[in-house]
Design a protein around this motif. Structure first.
Motif, PDB file in Angstrom:
ATOM      1  N   ASP A 102       0.838  -1.203   0.000  1.00 57.96           N
ATOM      2  CA  ASP A 102       0.000   0.000   0.000  1.00 57.96           C
ATOM      3  C   ASP A 102       0.869   1.249   0.000  1.00 57.96           C
ATOM      4  O   ASP A 102       1.861   1.343   0.736  1.00 57.96           O
ATOM      5  CB  ASP A 102      -0.910   0.008   1.229  1.00 57.96           C
ATOM      6  N   LYS A 104       0.955   5.084   0.835  1.00 58.59           N
ATOM      7  CA  LYS A 104       0.297   6.165   1.579  1.00 58.59           C
ATOM      8  C   LYS A 104       0.741   7.508   0.985  1.00 58.59           C
ATOM      9  O   LYS A 104       1.624   8.186   1.517  1.00 58.59           O
ATOM     10  CB  LYS A 104       0.672   6.103   3.057  1.00 58.59           C
ATOM     11  N   ASN A 106      -0.631  10.404   0.849  1.00 64.63           N
ATOM     12  CA  ASN A 106      -0.825  11.633   1.620  1.00 64.63           C
ATOM     13  C   ASN A 106       0.255  11.850   2.683  1.00 64.63           C
ATOM     14  O   ASN A 106       0.481  12.978   3.127  1.00 64.63           O
ATOM     15  CB  ASN A 106      -2.217  11.658   2.266  1.00 64.63           C
ATOM     16  N   GLU A 165      -2.856  -0.675  -2.495  1.00 64.27           N
ATOM     17  CA  GLU A 165      -3.752   0.475  -2.514  1.00 64.27           C
ATOM     18  C   GLU A 165      -2.963   1.777  -2.556  1.00 64.27           C
ATOM     19  O   GLU A 165      -1.863   1.868  -2.005  1.00 64.27           O
ATOM     20  CB  GLU A 165      -4.653   0.472  -1.275  1.00 64.27           C
ATOM     21  N   GLU A 167      -3.429   5.526  -1.299  1.00 60.35           N
ATOM     22  CA  GLU A 167      -4.262   6.326  -0.408  1.00 60.35           C
ATOM     23  C   GLU A 167      -3.763   7.764  -0.416  1.00 60.35           C
ATOM     24  O   GLU A 167      -2.662   8.049   0.044  1.00 60.35           O
ATOM     25  CB  GLU A 167      -4.221   5.760   1.013  1.00 60.35           C
ATOM     26  N   ASP A 169      -6.291  10.530   0.107  1.00 63.96           N
ATOM     27  CA  ASP A 169      -7.488  11.318   0.378  1.00 63.96           C
ATOM     28  C   ASP A 169      -7.170  12.513   1.275  1.00 63.96           C
ATOM     29  O   ASP A 169      -6.135  12.564   1.944  1.00 63.96           O
ATOM     30  CB  ASP A 169      -8.563  10.442   1.022  1.00 63.96           C
ATOM     31  N   THR A 187      -6.985  -0.709  -5.260  1.00 71.05           N
ATOM     32  CA  THR A 187      -7.882   0.442  -5.132  1.00 71.05           C
ATOM     33  C   THR A 187      -7.101   1.752  -5.037  1.00 71.05           C
ATOM     34  O   THR A 187      -6.045   1.818  -4.403  1.00 71.05           O
ATOM     35  CB  THR A 187      -8.764   0.272  -3.879  1.00 71.05           C
ATOM     36  N   LYS A 189      -7.627   5.588  -3.721  1.00 67.41           N
ATOM     37  CA  LYS A 189      -8.492   6.414  -2.878  1.00 67.41           C
ATOM     38  C   LYS A 189      -7.987   7.853  -2.904  1.00 67.41           C
ATOM     39  O   LYS A 189      -6.956   8.172  -2.306  1.00 67.41           O
ATOM     40  CB  LYS A 189      -8.505   5.890  -1.443  1.00 67.41           C
TER      41      LYS A 189
END
Length: 646
Positions: A102, A104, A106, A165, A167, A169, A187, A189
């Motif tokens: 994943d 991250k 952000n 993923e 991420e 957001d 995914t 996001k």
């Protein structure tokens, strides 16, 4: 050297030529794992790119699969520390890398509160101005100051592969995001994000869902040739600039509910394998769906549209739903070349949507028009079906006009050219005088103009005879009533034309050409020549005195019968009665609508031929008018064909 040896050498050379490019390509695609040492080196030694600092982490294998791993923690921390220490924005370049686990995203931004006086001192004055514009905050003591992730520099994910993923957001991106040819295997996001500059995901592949709910795009958003294999959720988002999705593929549901598009949005040459939802969205500029394929339902329920929806050459396999949509006066739907590729293909909308559909030419659109007419008739939206048919005949009239005018001089006055003239004239009359049988209001308005005009003429000829031995003139009250009623009916009819038709001047011109020249000429000749016949002081009109009732007079002729048994029923109309002026309206009503309260006709003894000609002229106009009226009624009332009853 033998022949076999030569063949062997040639074969080996060819084999080397084939293998070497693959080896070279494999070397270029070879990636090393990013280690802490290399990471520290890269963040400590920034690369200059067009005068801007850049962290170059391209062409690496970056393993972030273990969130508790030291490398995972250091990866985000080292990059973030470098970004926070720099006074100028730092670009992050992860192009052509493979990120395992994943990502991250952000955590690579600067986590800061927004609002007056809350921004970090790292941001320059221009950046603070940008942030205030992109993320306006209403100052409220009771509300906590929001905190978001802010990215100052550009993000480069060209040809990057994300295995986990992504991420990102609740973030604000002040610089462009370039992710062309990227692959997202899980995914994505990006909900509640704000993109201040260009976002480019062209030629990328998203194998799972992408979530961009409540996001705001202030600059160009490019999603060209993107393969969306999962659910694409753009609901409650806003696009301020040009948005391009052309030549993409959407394999699952695509959701743009409550989305606002300020500038044009391009969905051309796209295949939508599942539902496309634009419910309650706003389109302030054009929506291009040219040559796209819709395999499932497309929902435009409750949308606001201020420009064109271009469905040119699109392929419709299921429903296209425009229920409760609001169209501004300049909004249209272009359906030129639209293909209904299944029995379930339908365009659904509120009554009146047919007037929004536009097709620019007849050639290659005959099937489209036929499908649209069938579509609205199956939905019992007869007015919409009739309008499409009216539009088809307009295009046909335009085609005939072009064939009449755009030919060489050698073809003029040939039989083929001459035969087009009556077709063109007849079609134009039907289009102008009744919108090709679709406007019953217009038909009745023309009928009232006809009745009032001829009623006034008949009254004038019958009641005003100044040049005889004992002049006959109507009373002042009769003059006021008759003239006033004529002017009132005519004025109201003309006002109605201007309020309810698109080309009132053309209609008035055609009606004037039909009504005015011959009747005015006949009336002028009557008064110029004078009247010298017997029964000069008796009215020209008689009525059937045997009964008074509202009657249908389709087969009635305007002259009283010759047979004595029937003649005994007819008596002269009563000049002495105050309501006598109504008899002239009743007579014209009989001639035009073939209905009347009294059977009023012309006498057949000592009748000037000019007066008889004038009456027969109106009666003939009435025959054509009734045919047009019945034809229009049969087309505007569902399931009714009045022509079969008469």
């Amino acid at each position: 050297m033998s022949v076999y040896s030569q063949i062997t050498i040639i074969f080996l050379c060819l084999l080397c030529c084939c293998i070497l490019p693959f080896q070279a390509n494999a070397q270029t695609e070879q990636r090393n794992y990013l280690t802490l040492e290399v990471l520290n080196n890269r963040v400590s030694n920034l690369v200059q790119n067009e005068g801007k600092d850049k962290i170059d982490l391209s062409n690496f294998m970056i393993n972030l699969s273990n969130s508790d791993n030291e490398f995972n923690q250091q990866f985000y921390q080292e990059i973030n520390n470098t970004i926070n220490k720099r006074a100028s924005p730092v670009e992050i370049d992860l192009s052509n890398s493979i990120i395992q686990g994943d990502f991250k995203l952000n955590r690579l931004g600067i986590f800061s509160a927004v609002g007056e006086g809350a921004l970090s001192s790292l941001f320059t004055a221009s950046e603070k101005e940008q942030i205030d514009r992109y993320y306006p905050v209403n100052q409220n003591i009771t509300q906590q100051t929001p905190r978001i992730y802010i990215f100052r520099g550009q993000l480069n994910f060209t040809k990057t592969i994300f295995t986990g993923e992504v991420e990102g957001d609740n973030s604000l991106f002040l610089q462009p995001i370039i992710a062309t040819d990227a692959k997202f295997q899980n995914t994505v996001k990006l909900d509640r994000d704000i993109f201040g500059k260009e976002v480019d995901l062209s030629n990328s592949i998203l194998k799972q869902n992408i979530n961009l709910k409540h996001s705001h795009f202030f600059s160009t958003a490019k999603f060209k040739q993107v393969e969306f294999q999962g659910i694409s959720d753009f609901s409650n988002s806003q696009f301020e600039a040009l948005t391009e999705f052309d030549r993409s593929l959407f394999k699952q549901v695509t959701n743009f509910t409550h989305t606002v598009f300020v500038r044009p949005i391009n969905f051309s040459n796209i295949i939508f394998s599942d539902r496309l939802i634009f419910a309650k969205s706003k389109f302030l500029d054009s929506l291009l769906l040219i040559n796209s394929t819709f395999e499932k339902t497309v929902t435009f329920r409750d949308i606001y549209i201020n420009a064109i929806i271009n469905l040119q050459d699109a392929h419709l396999i299921d429903r296209l739903d425009f229920s409760n949509a609001f169209f501004t006066p300049q909004a249209t739907i272009n359906t030129s070349g639209l293909a209904f590729d299944s029995a379930e293909a339908k365009i659904i909308g509120d009554r009146g949507i047919g007037k929004l559909i536009n097709i620019d030419r007849l050639e290659a659109n005959e099937t489209v028009l036929r499908n649209l007419i069938r579509n609205f008739r199956s939905l019992e939206q007869i007015a919409d079906a009739n309008y499409i048919e009216y539009q088809r005949e307009q295009l046909k009239a335009q085609q005939l006009r072009d064939r009449l005018t755009r030919i060489s001089w050698q073809q003029v006055f040939t039989w083929g050219w001459i035969s087009l003239i009556p077709q063109w004239l007849t079609l134009n009359l039907l289009l102008i005088l009744g919108d090709y049988g679709t406007n019953i209001n217009l038909i009745f308005t023309i009928g009232i103009i006809n009745i009032s005009f001829f009623s006034f003429l008949f009254w004038l000829i019958d009641r005003y005879r100044p040049y005889i031995s004992q002049p006959i003139q109507p009373s002042r009250n009769e003059i006021i009533v008759m003239t006033g009623s004529y002017l009132t009916l005519t004025s109201l009819s003309i006002i109605n034309l201007f309020l309810t038709t698109k080309q009132p001047w053309s209609i008035l011109l055609d009606v004037g050409i039909i009504l005015l020249p011959i009747p005015i000429l006949i009336t002028s000749l009557i008064y110029k020549q004078g009247r010298y016949h017997k029964l000069l002081h008796t009215t020209y009109f008689v009525e059937d005195g045997s009964l008074r009732q509202f009657r249908l007079l389709i087969g009635r002729l305007p002259i009283m019968p010759r047979f004595p048994f029937f003649r005994d029923r007819f008596q002269a109309i009563l000049w002495s009665k105050r309501w006598n002026w109504l008899n002239y309206y009743d007579f014209s009503f009989n001639n035009i609508f073939k209905l009347g309260f009294n059977d009023i006709r012309l006498r057949d003894e000592h009748l000037p031929g000019l007066i008889s000609t004038l009456v027969w002229y109106q009666w003939c106009l009435g025959v054509f008018y009734v045919i047009l009226l019945l034809w229009t009624l049969s087309r505007t009332i569902p399931g009714l064909n009045l022509l079969i009853y008469f």
